[in-house]
Design a protein around this motif. Structure first.
Motif, PDB file in Angstrom:
ATOM      1  N   ILE A  59      12.329 -19.736   2.639  1.00 58.22           N
ATOM      2  CA  ILE A  59      11.456 -18.956   3.516  1.00 58.22           C
ATOM      3  C   ILE A  59      12.249 -18.613   4.770  1.00 58.22           C
ATOM      4  CG2 ILE A  59       9.309 -18.968   4.836  1.00 58.22           C
ATOM      5  CD1 ILE A  59       8.395 -21.178   2.755  1.00 58.22           C
ATOM      6  N   TYR A 102      -0.277 -18.580   3.977  1.00 60.85           N
ATOM      7  CA  TYR A 102       1.017 -18.539   3.299  1.00 60.85           C
ATOM      8  C   TYR A 102       1.535 -19.952   3.026  1.00 60.85           C
ATOM      9  CZ  TYR A 102       5.989 -17.495   2.643  1.00 60.85           C
ATOM     10  OH  TYR A 102       7.265 -17.411   2.153  1.00 60.85           O
ATOM     11  N   GLU A 103       1.471 -20.823   4.024  1.00 58.92           N
ATOM     12  CA  GLU A 103       2.031 -22.167   3.898  1.00 58.92           C
ATOM     13  C   GLU A 103       1.159 -23.111   3.085  1.00 58.92           C
ATOM     14  OE1 GLU A 103       2.644 -23.180   8.005  1.00 58.92           O
ATOM     15  OE2 GLU A 103       4.467 -21.964   8.144  1.00 58.92           O
ATOM     16  N   TRP A 135      -2.209 -15.700   8.969  1.00 54.86           N
ATOM     17  CA  TRP A 135      -1.319 -15.356   7.873  1.00 54.86           C
ATOM     18  C   TRP A 135      -0.462 -16.558   7.481  1.00 54.86           C
ATOM     19  CZ3 TRP A 135       3.630 -15.208   6.222  1.00 54.86           C
ATOM     20  CH2 TRP A 135       3.945 -14.338   5.183  1.00 54.86           C
ATOM     21  N   LEU A 136       0.172 -17.177   8.486  1.00 55.44           N
ATOM     22  CA  LEU A 136       1.025 -18.333   8.214  1.00 55.44           C
ATOM     23  C   LEU A 136       0.245 -19.496   7.622  1.00 55.44           C
ATOM     24  CD1 LEU A 136       3.423 -18.373  11.297  1.00 55.44           C
ATOM     25  CD2 LEU A 136       4.069 -18.055   8.892  1.00 55.44           C
ATOM     26  N   TYR A 179       7.699  -9.437   3.684  1.00 51.73           N
ATOM     27  CA  TYR A 179       6.343  -9.334   4.217  1.00 51.73           C
ATOM     28  C   TYR A 179       6.372  -8.619   5.562  1.00 51.73           C
ATOM     29  CZ  TYR A 179       4.999 -12.786   0.720  1.00 51.73           C
ATOM     30  OH  TYR A 179       4.764 -13.452  -0.460  1.00 51.73           O
ATOM     31  N   GLN A 200       4.863  -7.288   9.238  1.00 50.53           N
ATOM     32  CA  GLN A 200       4.232  -7.997  10.343  1.00 50.53           C
ATOM     33  C   GLN A 200       2.716  -8.042  10.125  1.00 50.53           C
ATOM     34  OE1 GLN A 200       5.652  -9.517  12.934  1.00 50.53           O
ATOM     35  NE2 GLN A 200       7.739  -8.821  12.637  1.00 50.53           N
ATOM     36  N   GLU A 237      -0.868 -13.431  13.056  1.00 50.32           N
ATOM     37  CA  GLU A 237       0.234 -14.260  12.578  1.00 50.32           C
ATOM     38  C   GLU A 237      -0.212 -15.669  12.212  1.00 50.32           C
ATOM     39  OE1 GLU A 237       3.574 -14.276  15.241  1.00 50.32           O
ATOM     40  OE2 GLU A 237       3.839 -12.099  15.100  1.00 50.32           O
ATOM     41  N   ARG A 267      12.066 -16.737   8.333  1.00 54.12           N
ATOM     42  CA  ARG A 267      11.248 -16.128   9.382  1.00 54.12           C
ATOM     43  C   ARG A 267      12.132 -15.170  10.158  1.00 54.12           C
ATOM     44  NH1 ARG A 267       6.766 -17.999  12.611  1.00 54.12           N
ATOM     45  NH2 ARG A 267       6.180 -16.173  13.810  1.00 54.12           N
ATOM     46  N   THR A 302      10.951 -13.984   1.813  1.00 53.00           N
ATOM     47  CA  THR A 302      10.988 -15.136   0.920  1.00 53.00           C
ATOM     48  C   THR A 302      11.956 -14.861  -0.216  1.00 53.00           C
ATOM     49  OG1 THR A 302       8.675 -15.597   1.429  1.00 53.00           O
ATOM     50  CG2 THR A 302       9.583 -16.661  -0.524  1.00 53.00           C
ATOM     51  N   VAL A 350       8.338 -12.219   7.471  1.00 49.57           N
ATOM     52  CA  VAL A 350       8.909 -13.269   6.634  1.00 49.57           C
ATOM     53  C   VAL A 350       9.586 -12.605   5.440  1.00 49.57           C
ATOM     54  CG1 VAL A 350       8.307 -15.153   5.024  1.00 49.57           C
ATOM     55  CG2 VAL A 350       7.289 -15.095   7.304  1.00 49.57           C
TER      56      VAL A 350
END
Length: 102
Positions: free
Chosen positions: A41, A22-23, A18-19, A9, A11, A15, A43, A59, A57
């Protein structure tokens, strides 16, 4: 023969947003993919060769063997994960099918 996906992924502009997605949304969908043995995952903290990293990230999605990988890729859960990725990270990721060596 691939048995693992790497998703790189880029930048993101925001952030935190996005996180959060994503989470709480994306990874629960990804973890529902049949045959998934492990999700890692990573970082990205730094580019050790200098400069900023293009990735935020990375993954890893691990599958036991080629047959499990093939079934997972054809599953509705995998399609749902792909659809979600296109919604929150369109044009900002790469997916690589890889074979883990030793």
């Amino acid at each position: 023969m691939p048995n693992k996906l790497l998703i790189l992924y880029d930048q993101p502009e925001d952030e935190a947003a996005w996180l959060a997605h994503y989470e709480t949304v994306h990874m629960p969908i990804a973890r529902s993919i049949p045959g998934l043995q492990k999700a890692v995952i990573n970082r990205v903290d730094a580019n050790l060769l200098g400069g900023s990293s293009p990735y935020f990230v990375i993954t890893e999605l691990h599958f036991g063997n080629q047959a499990a990988f093939d079934l997972a890729m054809a599953s509705p859960e995998n399609r749902a994960a792909g659809k979600d990725a296109m919604a929150f990270a369109k044009g900002k990721f790469k997916i690589l099918a890889v074979s883990e060596q030793g």
